[in-house]
Design a protein around this motif. Structure first.
Motif, PDB file in Angstrom:
ATOM      1  N   GLY A  61      65.257  47.949  16.503  1.00 30.15           N
ATOM      2  CA  GLY A  61      65.758  46.638  16.116  1.00 30.15           C
ATOM      3  C   GLY A  61      64.850  45.505  16.542  1.00 30.15           C
ATOM      4  O   GLY A  61      64.622  44.551  15.782  1.00 30.15           O
ATOM      5  N   VAL A  98      61.851  45.455  14.233  1.00 35.45           N
ATOM      6  CA  VAL A  98      62.224  44.870  12.938  1.00 35.45           C
ATOM      7  C   VAL A  98      62.274  43.351  13.036  1.00 35.45           C
ATOM      8  O   VAL A  98      61.777  42.633  12.152  1.00 35.45           O
ATOM      9  CB  VAL A  98      63.573  45.443  12.471  1.00 35.45           C
ATOM     10  CG1 VAL A  98      64.100  44.678  11.267  1.00 35.45           C
ATOM     11  CG2 VAL A  98      63.423  46.920  12.105  1.00 35.45           C
ATOM     12  N   CYS A  99      62.869  42.851  14.100  1.00 32.88           N
ATOM     13  CA  CYS A  99      62.921  41.392  14.286  1.00 32.88           C
ATOM     14  C   CYS A  99      61.530  40.789  14.391  1.00 32.88           C
ATOM     15  O   CYS A  99      61.275  39.690  13.883  1.00 32.88           O
ATOM     16  CB  CYS A  99      63.722  41.057  15.538  1.00 32.88           C
ATOM     17  SG  CYS A  99      65.482  41.374  15.399  1.00 32.88           S
ATOM     18  N   CYS A 100      60.644  41.486  15.053  1.00 28.97           N
ATOM     19  CA  CYS A 100      59.298  40.962  15.243  1.00 28.97           C
ATOM     20  C   CYS A 100      58.479  40.978  13.953  1.00 28.97           C
ATOM     21  O   CYS A 100      57.643  40.096  13.744  1.00 28.97           O
ATOM     22  CB  CYS A 100      58.582  41.765  16.329  1.00 28.97           C
ATOM     23  SG  CYS A 100      56.966  41.125  16.809  1.00 28.97           S
ATOM     24  N   VAL A 152      59.725  41.498  10.450  1.00 30.19           N
ATOM     25  CA  VAL A 152      60.319  41.057   9.188  1.00 30.19           C
ATOM     26  C   VAL A 152      60.514  39.542   9.212  1.00 30.19           C
ATOM     27  O   VAL A 152      61.091  39.001  10.162  1.00 30.19           O
ATOM     28  CB  VAL A 152      61.661  41.774   8.946  1.00 30.19           C
ATOM     29  CG1 VAL A 152      62.310  41.276   7.657  1.00 30.19           C
ATOM     30  CG2 VAL A 152      61.451  43.282   8.885  1.00 30.19           C
ATOM     31  N   TRP A 190      64.040  35.343   9.856  1.00 30.69           N
ATOM     32  CA  TRP A 190      64.711  34.598  10.910  1.00 30.69           C
ATOM     33  C   TRP A 190      65.437  33.387  10.335  1.00 30.69           C
ATOM     34  O   TRP A 190      66.510  33.019  10.809  1.00 30.69           O
ATOM     35  CB  TRP A 190      63.704  34.149  11.965  1.00 30.69           C
ATOM     36  CG  TRP A 190      63.254  35.262  12.868  1.00 30.69           C
ATOM     37  CD1 TRP A 190      62.600  36.404  12.497  1.00 30.69           C
ATOM     38  CD2 TRP A 190      63.438  35.351  14.279  1.00 30.69           C
ATOM     39  NE1 TRP A 190      62.365  37.194  13.594  1.00 30.69           N
ATOM     40  CE2 TRP A 190      62.860  36.573  14.709  1.00 30.69           C
ATOM     41  CE3 TRP A 190      64.009  34.512  15.231  1.00 30.69           C
ATOM     42  CZ2 TRP A 190      62.860  36.980  16.039  1.00 30.69           C
ATOM     43  CZ3 TRP A 190      64.004  34.904  16.567  1.00 30.69           C
ATOM     44  CH2 TRP A 190      63.438  36.136  16.956  1.00 30.69           C
ATOM     45  N   GLY A 239      59.716  33.737   9.331  1.00 30.35           N
ATOM     46  CA  GLY A 239      59.772  34.692  10.431  1.00 30.35           C
ATOM     47  C   GLY A 239      58.929  34.213  11.594  1.00 30.35           C
ATOM     48  O   GLY A 239      58.596  33.026  11.711  1.00 30.35           O
ATOM     49  N   THR A 291      59.853  38.271  22.250  1.00 33.33           N
ATOM     50  CA  THR A 291      60.057  39.465  21.428  1.00 33.33           C
ATOM     51  C   THR A 291      58.995  40.515  21.720  1.00 33.33           C
ATOM     52  O   THR A 291      59.300  41.717  21.824  1.00 33.33           O
ATOM     53  CB  THR A 291      60.043  39.092  19.944  1.00 33.33           C
ATOM     54  OG1 THR A 291      61.003  38.058  19.697  1.00 33.33           O
ATOM     55  CG2 THR A 291      60.395  40.295  19.089  1.00 33.33           C
ATOM     56  N   VAL A 324      66.499  35.219  20.016  1.00 35.73           N
ATOM     57  CA  VAL A 324      67.236  34.996  18.773  1.00 35.73           C
ATOM     58  C   VAL A 324      68.303  33.906  18.952  1.00 35.73           C
ATOM     59  O   VAL A 324      68.596  33.159  18.003  1.00 35.73           O
ATOM     60  CB  VAL A 324      67.867  36.310  18.279  1.00 35.73           C
ATOM     61  CG1 VAL A 324      66.785  37.306  17.900  1.00 35.73           C
ATOM     62  CG2 VAL A 324      68.801  36.909  19.312  1.00 35.73           C
ATOM     63  N   CYS A 379      67.454  38.816  10.613  1.00 39.23           N
ATOM     64  CA  CYS A 379      66.812  39.226  11.867  1.00 39.23           C
ATOM     65  C   CYS A 379      67.537  38.671  13.088  1.00 39.23           C
ATOM     66  O   CYS A 379      67.469  39.269  14.167  1.00 39.23           O
ATOM     67  CB  CYS A 379      65.348  38.778  11.879  1.00 39.23           C
ATOM     68  SG  CYS A 379      64.276  39.740  10.807  1.00 39.23           S
ATOM     69  N   VAL A 419      70.253  41.202  13.666  1.00 38.82           N
ATOM     70  CA  VAL A 419      69.634  42.450  14.122  1.00 38.82           C
ATOM     71  C   VAL A 419      69.176  42.314  15.570  1.00 38.82           C
ATOM     72  O   VAL A 419      69.321  43.243  16.376  1.00 38.82           O
ATOM     73  CB  VAL A 419      68.458  42.834  13.198  1.00 38.82           C
ATOM     74  CG1 VAL A 419      67.711  44.045  13.752  1.00 38.82           C
ATOM     75  CG2 VAL A 419      68.966  43.148  11.800  1.00 38.82           C
ATOM     76  N   GLY A 420      68.648  41.152  15.929  1.00 44.42           N
ATOM     77  CA  GLY A 420      68.220  40.932  17.303  1.00 44.42           C
ATOM     78  C   GLY A 420      69.380  40.945  18.276  1.00 44.42           C
ATOM     79  O   GLY A 420      69.268  41.502  19.383  1.00 44.42           O
TER      80      GLY A 420
END
Length: 212
Positions: free
Chosen positions: A20, A23-25, A27, A30, A49, A84, A136, A163, A166-167
């Motif tokens: 996760g 993915v946040c980093c 994609v 944000w 992002g 992140t 986040v 994101c 997800v974060g």
């Protein structure tokens, strides 16, 4: 042992949390465009992002561009980048340390050192979870503040992207895995060794008295 099952569950939670965070980093979701203006149907939407800003056309085409300069970025975005990445590093290191100190592996033969090593892994997971949640949450607060600002044009308003959620989920998984590891990583041989010595010393004088 009962802690083996808990450690396996913690490894799985840490892996999902690490995925996760990655993915946040990576994609760019944000922040997304907000369709709160008079025009409901728009020809394009924006996505932002940590590293790129993308424009998605109504036909499905997507064009992304890296940010021009690090110095012109807002403070929340710069902090989110650092936290992140550090969270990813802590998650990877904690996962490797947990494998070394887990009861279901034989990387370390010393049974007394395994709980201490697992405890270090648990603390690292807790730090990783806190970092990604702070990142986040800071970005979400900035997005909501700008959205509610009446001075900002409706066409430039942004909403929370996927994101962010997800974060939050990844941070909760890392905190849960780290908390379980810290609760179950306790030395087991310290108290038993002390009681064994106590009984052995107390039984010796009794045996001498019987012989006399």
């Amino acid at each position: 042992m009962g802690s083996v099952g808990v450690q396996i569950v913690c490894v799985a939670l840490c892996v999902f949390g690490l995925i996760g965070v990655i993915v946040c980093c990576a994609v760019p979701l944000w922040k997304v465009s907000s369709f709160t203006g008079a025009n409901i149907v728009t020809a394009q939407s924006r996505q932002e992002g940590l590293w790129t800003s993308c424009v998605v056309q109504s036909t499905g085409q997507q064009q992304c561009k890296n940010y021009d300069s690090l110095l012109v970025l807002p403070s929340d975005l710069q902090a989110a980048r650092a936290m992140t990445i550090i969270s990813c590093m802590f998650s990877c290191l904690s996962l490797l340390i947990l494998f070394c100190g887990a009861d279901f592996t034989t990387c370390i033969e010393n049974e007394d050192a395994k709980p201490k090593i697992s405890l270090v892994a648990g603390v690292g997971m807790l730090l990783a979870g806190l970092l990604v949640i702070i990142a986040v949450s800071w970005s979400a607060n900035s997005t909501v503040t700008n959205f509610n600002n009446p001075l900002v044009d409706a066409a430039n308003k942004m909403e929370l992207g996927a994101c962010i959620f997800v974060g939050w989920g990844a941070g909760v998984l890392l905190l849960l895995s780290g908390g379980l590891i810290c609760c179950f990583s306790r030395p087991k041989s310290g108290s038993s060794g002390g009681t064994a010595k106590y009984y052995s010393n107390s039984s010796a004088p009794a045996a001498n008295k019987n012989y006399v």
